[in-house]
Design a protein around this motif. Structure first.
Motif, PDB file in Angstrom:
ATOM      1  N   LEU A 146      30.214  47.410  40.338  1.00 23.93           N
ATOM      2  CA  LEU A 146      30.470  46.293  39.426  1.00 23.93           C
ATOM      3  C   LEU A 146      31.846  46.365  38.788  1.00 23.93           C
ATOM      4  O   LEU A 146      32.404  45.337  38.399  1.00 23.93           O
ATOM      5  N   ARG A 147      32.425  47.569  38.695  1.00 26.64           N
ATOM      6  CA  ARG A 147      33.792  47.675  38.174  1.00 26.64           C
ATOM      7  C   ARG A 147      34.787  46.957  39.086  1.00 26.64           C
ATOM      8  O   ARG A 147      35.841  46.533  38.646  1.00 26.64           O
ATOM      9  N   ALA A 148      34.423  46.822  40.369  1.00 28.28           N
ATOM     10  CA  ALA A 148      35.294  46.148  41.326  1.00 28.28           C
ATOM     11  C   ALA A 148      34.910  44.684  41.507  1.00 28.28           C
ATOM     12  O   ALA A 148      35.368  44.039  42.451  1.00 28.28           O
ATOM     13  N   GLU A 149      34.102  44.162  40.592  1.00 26.57           N
ATOM     14  CA  GLU A 149      33.609  42.788  40.750  1.00 26.57           C
ATOM     15  C   GLU A 149      34.731  41.752  40.892  1.00 26.57           C
ATOM     16  O   GLU A 149      34.642  40.866  41.754  1.00 26.57           O
ATOM     17  N   PRO A 150      35.829  41.805  40.113  1.00 29.31           N
ATOM     18  CA  PRO A 150      36.901  40.816  40.311  1.00 29.31           C
ATOM     19  C   PRO A 150      37.489  40.866  41.726  1.00 29.31           C
ATOM     20  O   PRO A 150      37.731  39.826  42.338  1.00 29.31           O
ATOM     21  N   ALA A 151      37.701  42.051  42.257  1.00 32.28           N
ATOM     22  CA  ALA A 151      38.256  42.186  43.613  1.00 32.28           C
ATOM     23  C   ALA A 151      37.256  41.690  44.654  1.00 32.28           C
ATOM     24  O   ALA A 151      37.638  41.052  45.641  1.00 32.28           O
TER      25      ALA A 151
ATOM     26  N   ALA B 122      34.904  39.397  44.162  1.00 29.89           N
ATOM     27  CA  ALA B 122      34.849  37.934  44.041  1.00 29.89           C
ATOM     28  C   ALA B 122      36.070  37.289  44.705  1.00 29.89           C
ATOM     29  O   ALA B 122      35.950  36.271  45.402  1.00 29.89           O
ATOM     30  N   ALA B 123      37.251  37.886  44.527  1.00 29.38           N
ATOM     31  CA  ALA B 123      38.466  37.341  45.148  1.00 29.38           C
ATOM     32  C   ALA B 123      38.374  37.420  46.664  1.00 29.38           C
ATOM     33  O   ALA B 123      38.745  36.476  47.377  1.00 29.38           O
ATOM     34  N   PHE B 124      37.871  38.532  47.159  1.00 27.06           N
ATOM     35  CA  PHE B 124      37.712  38.673  48.613  1.00 27.06           C
ATOM     36  C   PHE B 124      36.735  37.638  49.149  1.00 27.06           C
ATOM     37  O   PHE B 124      36.993  36.990  50.156  1.00 27.06           O
ATOM     38  N   GLU B 125      35.604  37.495  48.480  1.00 31.96           N
ATOM     39  CA  GLU B 125      34.594  36.530  48.930  1.00 31.96           C
ATOM     40  C   GLU B 125      35.128  35.103  48.900  1.00 31.96           C
ATOM     41  O   GLU B 125      34.802  34.289  49.774  1.00 31.96           O
ATOM     42  N   ALA B 126      35.953  34.791  47.904  1.00 31.58           N
ATOM     43  CA  ALA B 126      36.528  33.445  47.826  1.00 31.58           C
ATOM     44  C   ALA B 126      37.504  33.194  48.973  1.00 31.58           C
ATOM     45  O   ALA B 126      37.585  32.079  49.507  1.00 31.58           O
ATOM     46  N   ALA B 127      38.230  34.221  49.385  1.00 34.58           N
ATOM     47  CA  ALA B 127      39.222  34.061  50.452  1.00 34.58           C
ATOM     48  C   ALA B 127      38.636  34.256  51.848  1.00 34.58           C
ATOM     49  O   ALA B 127      39.236  33.832  52.831  1.00 34.58           O
ATOM     50  N   ARG B 128      37.479  34.852  51.951  1.00 36.27           N
ATOM     51  CA  ARG B 128      36.907  35.214  53.251  1.00 36.27           C
ATOM     52  C   ARG B 128      36.700  34.041  54.203  1.00 36.27           C
ATOM     53  O   ARG B 128      37.042  34.148  55.388  1.00 36.27           O
ATOM     54  N   PRO B 129      36.185  32.888  53.779  1.00 35.52           N
ATOM     55  CA  PRO B 129      35.980  31.806  54.744  1.00 35.52           C
ATOM     56  C   PRO B 129      37.255  31.404  55.470  1.00 35.52           C
ATOM     57  O   PRO B 129      37.231  31.073  56.650  1.00 35.52           O
ATOM     58  N   ALA B 130      38.393  31.461  54.789  1.00 36.72           N
ATOM     59  CA  ALA B 130      39.655  31.101  55.429  1.00 36.72           C
ATOM     60  C   ALA B 130      40.110  32.176  56.405  1.00 36.72           C
ATOM     61  O   ALA B 130      40.782  31.889  57.398  1.00 36.72           O
ATOM     62  N   MET B 131      39.746  33.426  56.126  1.00 37.51           N
ATOM     63  CA  MET B 131      40.172  34.525  57.000  1.00 37.51           C
ATOM     64  C   MET B 131      39.336  34.596  58.266  1.00 37.51           C
ATOM     65  O   MET B 131      39.843  34.863  59.340  1.00 37.51           O
ATOM     66  N   ALA B 132      38.052  34.397  58.146  1.00 29.25           N
ATOM     67  CA  ALA B 132      37.144  34.536  59.294  1.00 29.25           C
ATOM     68  C   ALA B 132      36.003  33.544  59.136  1.00 29.25           C
ATOM     69  O   ALA B 132      34.969  33.876  58.556  1.00 29.25           O
TER      70      ALA B 132
END
Length: 197
Positions: free
Chosen positions: A172-177, A179-189
């Protein structure tokens, strides 16, 4: 879980080897997923034995348990760690631990201190008259009689125990990272469409 850097207190000198998870908490108490309330059943059969140090008022509420080799063997029930933690045990000292128990103990904020049998025997003697101190910063167990025993602990487990962060809290300490990855993931793959048969 609560962090622990230094633990000083009474140690119950149980000393018995091959204490399995069924002896730590009997199977009839495994019907719950709640961690609270299991402490009254921790080591109950041994506590009921005549002359057991677990029933000795001198060791009531002891945060440290001293046992023999192969502590926590048997089944992998996490309820064993839950029961010990609920009973107030913050550390167990023994010559060796079953791997799954040691993992479950760590995940529930219990320090497992593996020491040579002669060191454990000395601590059993000291426990009858004086408190022990377990220090995760110096990785030592000490007594008021100048005994000092070094022990090893996986660095990740040591840090987690000291900070009080379990695996979920660390994630949970990495939650911002995340969330950012999940938001960008559809565009990546982009997700593949299921193929029709």
């Amino acid at each position: 879980m609560n962090g622990i850097t230094r633990l000083s207190g009474t140690a119950c000198p149980l000393g018995r080897a091959n204490i399995d998870t069924d002896a730590i908490i009997a199977a009839e108490h495994l019907k719950t997923t709640a961690r609270e309330g299991l402490g009254v059943h921790a080591l109950a059969a041994m506590r009921a034995e005549a002359g057991s140090p677990l029933a000795d008022p001198r060791y009531a509420g002891a945060p440290i348990l001293i046992a023999g080799e192969n502590f926590g063997c048997g089944s992998s029930r996490e309820h064993a760690a839950w029961a010990l933690a609920d009973a107030g045990i913050r550390a167990v000292i023994a010559p060796s631990f079953a791997d799954i128990f040691a993992s479950n103990a760590f995940k529930n904020g219990i320090v497992t201190v593996a020491l040579p049998a002669d060191a454990v025997a000395r601590l059993m003697t000291v426990a009858a008259e004086a408190p022990l101190t377990i220090d995760l910063e110096t990785m030592t167990v000490t007594t008021p009689f100048q005994d000092r025993f070094a022990f090893a602990l996986d660095p990740f487990r040591r840090d987690s125990l000291m900070t009080g962060l379990d695996e979920i809290a660390l994630t949970l300490r990495a939650e911002p990272a995340i969330a950012a990855f999940e938001a960008a993931r559809p565009a990546m793959a982009p997700l593949r469409q299921p193929s029709s048969c």
